[in-house]
Design an enzyme around this catalytic site. Sequence first.
Site, PDB file in Angstrom:
ATOM      1  CG  LEU A  12      -2.069  -1.067   1.105  1.00  0.00           C
ATOM      2  CD1 LEU A  12      -2.916  -1.064   2.376  1.00  0.00           C
ATOM      3  CD2 LEU A  12      -2.958  -0.848  -0.117  1.00  0.00           C
ATOM      4  N   GLY A  16       0.179   1.490  -5.104  1.00  0.00           N
ATOM      5  CA  GLY A  16      -0.743   0.445  -4.671  1.00  0.00           C
ATOM      6  C   GLY A  16      -2.044   1.032  -4.149  1.00  0.00           C
ATOM      7  CE  LYS A  77      13.313   0.286  -3.016  1.00  0.00           C
ATOM      8  NZ  LYS A  77      14.555  -0.114  -2.505  1.00  0.00           N
ATOM      9  CB  ALA A  78      11.859  -3.621  -8.743  1.00  0.00           C
ATOM     10  CB  SER A 130       3.577   4.279 -16.906  1.00  0.00           C
ATOM     11  OG  SER A 130       4.044   5.617 -16.905  1.00  0.00           O
ATOM     12  CE  LYS A 187       6.418   2.250 -16.240  1.00  0.00           C
ATOM     13  NZ  LYS A 187       7.232   2.384 -15.121  1.00  0.00           N
ATOM     14  CG  HIS A 190       6.933   4.298 -20.295  1.00  0.00           C
ATOM     15  ND1 HIS A 190       7.341   4.741 -19.048  1.00  0.00           N
ATOM     16  CD2 HIS A 190       5.903   5.117 -20.656  1.00  0.00           C
ATOM     17  CE1 HIS A 190       6.606   5.775 -18.682  1.00  0.00           C
ATOM     18  NE2 HIS A 190       5.727   6.014 -19.638  1.00  0.00           N
ATOM     19  CG  ASN A 191      10.306   3.716 -16.546  1.00  0.00           C
ATOM     20  OD1 ASN A 191       9.149   3.803 -16.938  1.00  0.00           O
ATOM     21  ND2 ASN A 191      10.618   3.536 -15.284  1.00  0.00           N
ATOM     22  CD  GLU A 194       9.600   8.430 -16.689  1.00  0.00           C
ATOM     23  OE1 GLU A 194       8.614   7.688 -16.860  1.00  0.00           O
ATOM     24  OE2 GLU A 194      10.197   8.505 -15.594  1.00  0.00           O
ATOM     25  CE  LYS A 265      12.369   5.569  -7.077  1.00  0.00           C
ATOM     26  NZ  LYS A 265      11.619   6.403  -8.047  1.00  0.00           N
ATOM     27  NE  ARG A 292      17.336  10.808 -15.189  1.00  0.00           N
ATOM     28  CZ  ARG A 292      16.150  10.387 -14.775  1.00  0.00           C
ATOM     29  NH1 ARG A 292      16.030   9.740 -13.635  1.00  0.00           N
ATOM     30  NH2 ARG A 292      15.071  10.584 -15.493  1.00  0.00           N
ATOM     31  NE  ARG A 455      38.078  -4.560 -34.863  1.00  0.00           N
ATOM     32  CZ  ARG A 455      37.603  -5.624 -35.469  1.00  0.00           C
ATOM     33  NH1 ARG A 455      37.281  -5.564 -36.760  1.00  0.00           N
ATOM     34  NH2 ARG A 455      37.442  -6.749 -34.825  1.00  0.00           N
TER      35      ARG A 455
HETATM   36  C1  6PG Z   1       6.101   5.875 -14.480  1.00  0.00           C
HETATM   37  C2  6PG Z   1       7.458   6.276 -13.990  1.00  0.00           C
HETATM   38  C3  6PG Z   1       7.737   5.576 -12.719  1.00  0.00           C
HETATM   39  C4  6PG Z   1       8.796   6.263 -11.919  1.00  0.00           C
HETATM   40  C5  6PG Z   1      10.153   6.008 -12.416  1.00  0.00           C
HETATM   41  C6  6PG Z   1      11.113   7.103 -12.064  1.00  0.00           C
HETATM   42  O1  6PG Z   1       6.058   5.384 -15.592  1.00  0.00           O
HETATM   43  O2  6PG Z   1       5.121   6.096 -13.779  1.00  0.00           O
HETATM   44  O3  6PG Z   1       8.411   5.945 -14.918  1.00  0.00           O
HETATM   45  O4  6PG Z   1       7.966   4.247 -13.023  1.00  0.00           O
HETATM   46  O5  6PG Z   1       8.552   7.617 -11.843  1.00  0.00           O
HETATM   47  O6  6PG Z   1      10.548   4.834 -11.787  1.00  0.00           O
HETATM   48  O7  6PG Z   1      12.329   6.614 -12.358  1.00  0.00           O
HETATM   49  P1  6PG Z   1      13.694   7.271 -11.879  1.00  0.00           P
HETATM   50  O8  6PG Z   1      13.617   7.364 -10.366  1.00  0.00           O
HETATM   51  O9  6PG Z   1      14.722   6.308 -12.343  1.00  0.00           O
HETATM   52  O10 6PG Z   1      13.749   8.617 -12.494  1.00  0.00           O
END
Ligand code: 6PG
Length: 485
Positions: A12, A16, A77-78, A130, A187, A190-191, A194, A265, A292, A455
């Site tokens: 939760l 969640g 958490k993963a 997401s 996913k 996607h990240n 992002e 992360k 980053r 080479r």
């Molecule tokens: C989503 C986000 C989500 C989270 C990321 C942030 O799709 O809702 O991507 O999964 O905000 O984990 O990732 P960082 O902490 O690596 O920026």
Amino acid sequence: MTSQCDIGLIGLAVMGRNLVLNMADHGFQVAVFNRTTRKVDEFMAGDAMGKSVVGCQSPEELVQHLKRPRRVMMMVKAGEPVDRTIRQIALLLEAGDILIDGGNSYYQDTERRIKELDSRGILYLGSGISGGEEGARHGPSIMPGGSADAWPHLKPIFQEIAAKVGPNHDIPCCEWVGSGGAGHYVKMIHNGIEYGDMQLICEAYSLLKDGLGLSNARLYDIFAQWNKGELDSYLIEITRDIFSVIDPETDHALVDMILDKAGQKGTGKWTSQLALDLGVPTTLITEAVFARILSSQKEKRVRAGRILAGPHGALEKWRESVDPEQFIDAVRQALYASKICSYAQGFSQLQAASGENSWELNYGEIAMMWRGGCIIRAAFLERIKEAFDRDAGLENLLLDPYFKQAVASNQDGWRQVVATAAGLGIPTPAVSAALNYYDGYRSERLPHNLLQAQRDYFGAHTYERIDRDGSFHSDWIRLRREPQK
Ligand code: 6PG
């Protein structure tokens, strides 16, 4: 005790809790459990009060409340917490029951878990979700993959609670992705995208703020304007809003009070690592990850900044001659063209991963899953869907007529921005990487004939020739011209 709940949810935390409320709002009965049971009590006495939610004090109690086949969703958490939760809950499940991991798990962990649970007849889904807090509450993007037999049992719930897009707001941003770890892989991409989008926006910000010296109020207007055109997206929208926020403690713009050290992360890093393994040049996401990392080395940067010189007097000189409005539009062009390259790279990686894992991913459907609900949601994803509708086997988004034209018509501004940034000493790793990718990808001939010669010279690694087939090696030392004395 009657087994009346449609689904059980474990974990939760923010995502969640909000998913439970979303499910309850759509008429589903949800049993909930959290390792720290105080959170269950707080939730039941707070947001879940009066809703079709049953608070449970143990995994056993949660399972007893569920209809068969039981559907249990983990929002933990993963990593190790997922394995720990599986160990606890799987013992209580029977063959045919379904376990779902809705976190940001590494796709190979998902594949391992599918196999482990399969031996006990438990169906396992790895589902990317997401949209952050707001998405989870009012309609996330959901990317389910894993045991296909489980999908019909989850489809009614997932598609009901997902964001909806399309002219009639009836296309759910949730569709079956594929077997194995496909859902979590999609996913992860996607990240990664992002990360790329966020870095590109940060570079545009830096060019406008540090280059042109624009105020936050002006930045607000520019992003508001951009959000009405091709760049229309959630990330541009929240960036606009960020520029309007004043720190109540200091009365300064809050964004200016934030330390320039980015966190992460790991999903962007995984995308890059897997791109290297697949041999796909996902350069832009990788630059975003490195940017980053470099940002997080604040103390080192501060020390180096006192030692290393940039271009002397360039900024003042440039500001005297630049047409600000023209440059602002060039930054917009650079952002849009770079974004297209980033998505081209992300989709290329998906194509390679799909081939390697026999997932048969549907790229148009993936674009529509990302069209709403998720962090990278953008009008632009509809154009991607159309591109894959035109040609399901499209080799690279850049080759689609719409995107080919979009990049061509934005490239002047893009090139101007990269050249200007280099001249001013403003770092633009992602915008520059995108342009280098574009120019590299469209180059029939690259300088790697010379690299192959090197080479072969030092390691007899052999090379191919342009005039005949085969693998060749030359005795470079014997053939070389002696240096002039
Ligand atoms: C989503 C986000 C989500 C989270 C990321 C942030 O799709 O809702 O991507 O999964 O905000 O984990 O990732 P960082 O902490 O690596 O920026």
